[in-house]
Design a protein around this motif. Structure first.
Motif, PDB file in Angstrom:
ATOM      1  N   ASP A   1       1.645   1.199  -7.926  1.00 26.52           N
ATOM      2  CA  ASP A   1       0.977   1.543  -6.677  1.00 26.52           C
ATOM      3  C   ASP A   1      -0.281   0.697  -6.492  1.00 26.52           C
ATOM      4  OD1 ASP A   1       0.795   3.430  -4.333  1.00 26.52           O
ATOM      5  OD2 ASP A   1      -1.113   3.883  -5.311  1.00 26.52           O
TER       6      ASP A   1
ATOM      7  N   LEU B   1       0.801  -2.884  -5.624  1.00 26.40           N
ATOM      8  CA  LEU B   1       1.300  -2.949  -4.260  1.00 26.40           C
ATOM      9  C   LEU B   1       0.161  -2.853  -3.246  1.00 26.40           C
ATOM     10  CD1 LEU B   1       3.792  -3.146  -2.458  1.00 26.40           C
ATOM     11  CD2 LEU B   1       3.992  -0.662  -2.593  1.00 26.40           C
ATOM     12  N   ALA B   2      -0.750  -1.922  -3.452  1.00 24.32           N
ATOM     13  CA  ALA B   2      -1.866  -1.747  -2.519  1.00 24.32           C
ATOM     14  C   ALA B   2      -2.746  -3.004  -2.469  1.00 24.32           C
ATOM     15  CB  ALA B   2      -2.697  -0.530  -2.916  1.00 24.32           C
TER      16      ALA B   2
ATOM     17  N   ILE C   1      -0.828  -5.834  -0.636  1.00 29.60           N
ATOM     18  CA  ILE C   1      -0.798  -5.601   0.812  1.00 29.60           C
ATOM     19  C   ILE C   1      -2.148  -5.960   1.430  1.00 29.60           C
ATOM     20  CG2 ILE C   1      -0.661  -3.819   2.612  1.00 29.60           C
ATOM     21  CD1 ILE C   1       1.461  -2.427   0.795  1.00 29.60           C
ATOM     22  N   ALA C   2      -3.220  -5.493   0.809  1.00 31.35           N
ATOM     23  CA  ALA C   2      -4.563  -5.803   1.321  1.00 31.35           C
ATOM     24  C   ALA C   2      -4.806  -7.311   1.311  1.00 31.35           C
ATOM     25  CB  ALA C   2      -5.621  -5.077   0.495  1.00 31.35           C
TER      26      ALA C   2
ATOM     27  N   PHE D   1      -2.586  -9.674   1.425  1.00 33.32           N
ATOM     28  CA  PHE D   1      -1.717 -10.252   2.448  1.00 33.32           C
ATOM     29  C   PHE D   1      -2.390 -10.206   3.825  1.00 33.32           C
ATOM     30  CE2 PHE D   1       1.402  -9.524   5.821  1.00 33.32           C
ATOM     31  CZ  PHE D   1       2.186 -10.667   5.708  1.00 33.32           C
ATOM     32  N   PHE D   2      -3.038  -9.087   4.133  1.00 34.20           N
ATOM     33  CA  PHE D   2      -3.660  -8.951   5.446  1.00 34.20           C
ATOM     34  C   PHE D   2      -4.988  -9.696   5.572  1.00 34.20           C
ATOM     35  CE2 PHE D   2      -0.665  -5.436   6.046  1.00 34.20           C
ATOM     36  CZ  PHE D   2      -0.234  -5.725   7.333  1.00 34.20           C
TER      37      PHE D   2
END
Length: 129
Positions: A74, A77-78, A81-82, A84-85
């Protein structure tokens, strides 16, 4: 209630406040000061934890059972994702993405909050309020 239970609950309360603040905010860029404070505070907390329990405790915490592995995945992944943005914005702001990426990969949220603070500062310099 134990200190760890209190810290767990406190984290949940702070998270709910943060979620509400993010969803209610009309800001187009983040707060340099807030992210610098988050980075400093979490770095200090992590430093204390390392001092008291040592780096091997991270391994133990995330590998001793399936719940620990799930929390590890988790976290990965978090952070991905952060990253990536914010990577396109960081690239546009002229940040050294490989260097910042290395910091984020090696420290997770500590590097991510530092990266956000730097990004928000650079963006504020280009668009003074």
């Amino acid at each position: 209630m134990s200190p760890t239970e209190i810290l767990f609950i406190l984290g949940g309360v702070v998270a709910v406040i943060g979620f509400v603040a993010v969803l209610a905010s009309k800001r187009e860029t983040g707060s340099v000061l807030l992210f610098a404070m988050l980075c400093g505070g979490f770095s200090a907390y992590t430093g204390i934890q390392i001092w008291q329990e040592g780096i091997p405790m991270f391994w133990t915490n995330h590998s001793q059972n399936m719940t620990g592995v799930q929390v590890w995945w988790d976290l990965i992944l978090a952070v991905l994702i952060a990253l990536f943005f914010i990577a396109p914005r960081a690239r546009k702001a002229g940040m050294n993405l490989p260097l910042w990426g290395l910091l984020v990969v090696s420290t997770a949220s500590i590097g991510l909050t530092a990266m956000c603070a730097r990004l928000f500062w650079l963006e504020s310099q280009k668009n003074p309020a």
